[in-house]
Design an enzyme around this catalytic site. Structure first.
Site, PDB file in Angstrom:
ATOM      1  N   LYS A 149     -10.121  13.868  29.959  1.00  0.00           N
ATOM      2  CA  LYS A 149     -10.565  12.520  30.354  1.00  0.00           C
ATOM      3  C   LYS A 149     -11.721  12.067  29.463  1.00  0.00           C
ATOM      4  O   LYS A 149     -11.740  10.940  28.990  1.00  0.00           O
ATOM      5  CB  LYS A 149     -11.037  12.523  31.813  1.00  0.00           C
ATOM      6  CG  LYS A 149      -9.925  12.738  32.815  1.00  0.00           C
ATOM      7  CD  LYS A 149     -10.473  12.588  34.228  1.00  0.00           C
ATOM      8  CE  LYS A 149      -9.472  13.062  35.253  1.00  0.00           C
ATOM      9  NZ  LYS A 149     -10.061  13.194  36.588  1.00  0.00           N
TER      10      LYS A 149
ATOM     11  N   GLU B 102      -4.304  24.688  39.095  1.00  0.00           N
ATOM     12  CA  GLU B 102      -5.671  24.151  39.187  1.00  0.00           C
ATOM     13  C   GLU B 102      -6.589  25.072  39.971  1.00  0.00           C
ATOM     14  O   GLU B 102      -7.803  25.013  39.829  1.00  0.00           O
ATOM     15  CB  GLU B 102      -5.668  22.755  39.841  1.00  0.00           C
ATOM     16  CG  GLU B 102      -5.324  21.653  38.867  1.00  0.00           C
ATOM     17  CD  GLU B 102      -5.623  20.239  39.387  1.00  0.00           C
ATOM     18  OE1 GLU B 102      -6.103  20.080  40.522  1.00  0.00           O
ATOM     19  OE2 GLU B 102      -5.354  19.287  38.635  1.00  0.00           O
TER      20      GLU B 102
ATOM     21  N   HIS C 185      21.145  28.874  31.585  1.00  0.00           N
ATOM     22  CA  HIS C 185      21.814  28.531  30.324  1.00  0.00           C
ATOM     23  C   HIS C 185      20.826  27.993  29.294  1.00  0.00           C
ATOM     24  O   HIS C 185      21.219  27.463  28.265  1.00  0.00           O
ATOM     25  CB  HIS C 185      22.936  27.524  30.592  1.00  0.00           C
ATOM     26  CG  HIS C 185      23.987  28.085  31.504  1.00  0.00           C
ATOM     27  ND1 HIS C 185      25.198  28.548  31.046  1.00  0.00           N
ATOM     28  CD2 HIS C 185      23.978  28.297  32.847  1.00  0.00           C
ATOM     29  CE1 HIS C 185      25.900  29.008  32.075  1.00  0.00           C
ATOM     30  NE2 HIS C 185      25.179  28.868  33.177  1.00  0.00           N
TER      31      HIS C 185
END
Ligand code: PA5
Length: 419
Positions: free
Chosen positions: A410, A275, A296
């Site tokens: 949003k 951010e 792995h």
């Protein structure tokens, strides 16, 4: 040394260009931060938090003690910077504490239903944490949790809900005042992802068993290190190295550890770095890996895939618990050569072998080492990371303290929900 940063071999796998320009630019950026003259300087309150006085935190400490001594569950409701600091520290340092729950960091009906079901038969406190007080995920979760607490505790419910929010404005501040909840302030000049040393992080961490003195001691060590006007300072070097790597086409940083217990430190770091730097078309993508598990799965890619990555290891030098490998009379798996070795020794060798292999595969490597996994060392590291990303953000010319890009999803979500 509680925290060390080893970047000696960073450039062994490639010939970097622009190193001198970067060195000077990083130095200017360190000054811009320390003189509080850079973009977003109205959000530099986090720089002062390591030096806060325990006496000023008495109410917070008392509330945390009350929760701790009650034996009840504590549900922390928050998302992003309003939950990751507490989660990182609690899961790293107090993995045996089974009394902390988290909500409001997702929109999963499965997870929230499961939590509500569990809480029906238990006593609990709620710490609802939101600076704005209007964030959708914690807002929805809190509606459900509040309703359950009201059913359960009736007129006593206000003793069970603690709101951590903006000191004067926002929906949660208003609700807290109307309902008579205990409230703790998030300082105006501290953004969510830099708030682990405010009540956002401290209340849950202390309630889980954190030692305030050790936390502040570590945070102050980080502060002293990161504010040293010296090019050897760890925050400076880490910021400078990232800038060199970015300028040399390394677009992805993998924070890799060999200790799954500190998984959420990397989650906190990803939010802090992502951010803060990912804006204006710039920034390194912060990724993480838990080794040896991920060797792995991601190991092949890291060893041999696109060479636009670098790795920063997060290594614990000494373990408080350990196991020794026993001899097996049949030795069918051929592992008897490890008899008498501790798991921490084997883990260390796995780190050293991996580091060498990745270096040989062209991955620039540096590493932070924590002497022990405890409050002091962890908080020293967290503060160094906070300063490092602020300095690095300034080298990019971005404001490290805003997050305009978070609004985009949003807006779309609200549009869709409102039909
Ligand atoms: O770092 C940030 O500022 C964000 O991640 C916020 O912490 C997050 O969006 C939650 O916001 P709020 O505390 O307002 O609910």
């Amino acid at each position: 040394m509680p925290v060390r940063y080893d970047d000696e071999k960073l450039c062994h796998s490639f010939e970097p260009i622009h190193v001198e320009d970067v060195e000077d630019r990083t130095h200017e950026s360190l000054h811009l931060l320390l003189d509080r003259e850079g973009p977003g300087n109205e959000f530099l309150g986090w720089m002062d938090l390591p030096n806060q006085k325990p006496d000023d935190l008495k109410e917070l400490v008392d509330t945390a003690e009350e929760i701790k001594n009650s034996g009840d569950l504590l549900v922390c409701v928050g998302i992003g910077g309003s939950y990751l600091g507490a989660k990182a520290v609690i899961s790293s340092l107090f993995p045996h504490n089974d009394r902390i729950r988290y909500a409001g960091h997702h929109l999963s009906p499965l997870e929230l239903s499961r939590l509500l079901q569990e809480l029906r038969n238990k006593d609990f406190y709620i710490n609802v944490i939101s600076k704005s007080g209007t964030t959708t995920e914690p807002g929805i979760a809190f509606r459900f949790l509040k309703q359950l607490a009201e059913e359960k505790y009736g007129s006593e419910v206000s003793k069970r809900i603690i709101a951590t929010t903006d000191a004067s404005k926002g929906a949660l501040r208003k609700l807290g005042e109307q309902e008579g909840y205990r409230t703790f302030d998030i300082p105006d000049n501290v953004g969510g992802r830099f708030s682990v040393l405010t009540p956002v992080g401290l209340l849950p961490i202390l309630a889980a068993g954190g030692d305030l003195k050790a936390i502040l001691k570590g945070a102050q060590a980080g502060y002293r290190e990161a504010t040293r006007d010296d090019r050897k300072n760890m925050a400076f070097r880490y910021a400078r190295n990232r800038k060199i790597l970015w300028k040399n086409g390394k677009a992805i940083e993998i924070l890799a550890s060999f200790e799954p217990q500190i998984h959420y430190v990397a989650e906190w770091w990803k939010q802090l770095f992502g951010e803060s730097e990912g804006k204006d078309g710039k920034g390194i993508y912060p990724a993480s890996a838990d080794f040896s598990t991920d060797l792995h799965s991601l190991g092949q890619w890291i060893q041999d895939g696109t060479r636009n990555i670098f790795e920063t290891f997060l290594i614990i030098d000494h373990y408080s618990e350990d196991l020794t490998v026993l001899k097996d009379p049949r030795d069918l798996d051929g592992l008897n050569y490890l008899t008498g070795k501790t798991l921490s020794d084997i883990n260390r060798k796995a780190y050293e072998g991996t580091r060498q292999a990745h270096e040989d595969g062209g991955v620039p490597i540096s590493a932070f080492y924590l002497d022990h996994l405890n409050e002091e060392n962890l908080f020293e590291l967290l503060v160094i990371f906070e300063f490092a990303i602020a300095i690095y953000g300034y080298t990019l010319g971005v404001n490290p303290f805003d997050q305009p890009g978070v609004e985009a999803y949003k807006k779309n979500m609200f549009k869709l929900l409102k039909g």
